[in-house]
Design a protein around this motif. Structure first.
Motif, PDB file in Angstrom:
ATOM      1  N   HIS A 158       8.670  64.080 -26.042  1.00 20.07           N
ATOM      2  CA  HIS A 158       8.173  62.743 -25.850  1.00 20.07           C
ATOM      3  C   HIS A 158       6.669  62.680 -26.114  1.00 20.07           C
ATOM      4  O   HIS A 158       6.188  61.854 -26.533  1.00 20.07           O
ATOM      5  N   VAL A 196      15.952  70.392 -29.979  1.00 21.99           N
ATOM      6  CA  VAL A 196      16.005  70.782 -28.321  1.00 21.99           C
ATOM      7  C   VAL A 196      17.775  70.821 -28.395  1.00 21.99           C
ATOM      8  O   VAL A 196      18.194  71.650 -27.747  1.00 21.99           O
ATOM      9  N   THR A 218      14.361  66.106 -31.068  1.00 22.88           N
ATOM     10  CA  THR A 218      15.778  65.884 -30.357  1.00 22.88           C
ATOM     11  C   THR A 218      16.714  67.038 -30.923  1.00 22.88           C
ATOM     12  O   THR A 218      17.491  67.440 -30.330  1.00 22.88           O
ATOM     13  N   TRP A 263      11.367  70.331 -21.532  1.00 25.74           N
ATOM     14  CA  TRP A 263      11.230  70.407 -23.158  1.00 25.74           C
ATOM     15  C   TRP A 263      11.350  68.816 -23.647  1.00 25.74           C
ATOM     16  O   TRP A 263      10.722  68.273 -24.585  1.00 25.74           O
ATOM     17  N   VAL A 264      12.080  68.074 -22.986  1.00 23.90           N
ATOM     18  CA  VAL A 264      12.377  66.515 -23.413  1.00 23.90           C
ATOM     19  C   VAL A 264      11.010  65.962 -22.933  1.00 23.90           C
ATOM     20  O   VAL A 264      10.622  65.007 -24.019  1.00 23.90           O
TER      21      VAL A 264
END
Length: 134
Positions: free
Chosen positions: A56, A34, A31, A51-52
Motif C-alpha cells: 500500500h 504477495v 497483491t 508486506w501488505v
C-alpha cells in the motif's frame, strides 16, 4: 501520418485521478506478488501484514509521484491528497467487502499512504516537464 497515441486522443485530465489509477495498477501488481509469496513459501497469513502495508505504501508512493508529475506544482500537497484518497478508496472497499472495524492498523495504513504519497509527490514534481516550461 499521426502515430497511434495521437489518434486515440484518450487522456485523463485530472492529475489526482491519474495518480489513483496508477496506484491501483501498482496495488494489483503488489497483491499478485504477495499472493505468490504466500503461496510459494511457508509464511502464514498472520505474518503478511508488513508486506501488505509495504504494498500500500509503494502504490501510494507511485500514485503521488504520477499525480505530482502531471500537475507540475505543489508536489507534496497533490501527493498527500492522492495518498489520502487512495487510502479512503481501499478502506471503503475493505469495509464493504469484510465489514472491518476501526483499529490501529487502519490509522497506520492511512498514515503510511499519506506520507508515502506526499514523498512521491515531492519527488514527482521535480521530474515533470510542466515545471521546466515555466
Amino acid at each position: 501520418m499521426k502515430s497511434i497515441p495521437q489518434v486515440s486522443g484518450f487522456r485523463i485530465a485530472s492529475p489526482i485521478v491519474s495518480g489513483i489509477l496508477w496506484a491501483i495498477i501498482w496495488l494489483a501488481a503488489g497483491t499478485l506478488l504477495v499472493s505468490l509469496l504466500l503461496y510459494s513459501s511457508s509464511m502464514n497469513e498472520n505474518e503478511i501484514v508488513p508486506w501488505v502495508f509495504g504494498v500500500h505504501g509503494f502504490a501510494s508512493f507511485c500514485g503521488g509521484f504520477v499525480s505530482a508529475r502531471r500537475s507540475g506544482r505543489r508536489g507534496w500537497y497533490i501527493g498527500l491528497a492522492t495518498g489520502f484518497l487512495y487510502a479512503l478508496i481501499v478502506l471503503l472497499s475493505s469495509y464493504l467487502a469484510n465489514d472491518i472495524g476501526w483499529t490501529v492498523r487502519i490509522l497506520s495504513m492511512l498514515g503510511i499512504c499519506c506520507a508515502a504519497g506526499a514523498f512521491g509527490g515531492m519527488l514527482g514534481v521535480n521530474t515533470g516537464s510542466a515545471g521546466k516550461r515555466r
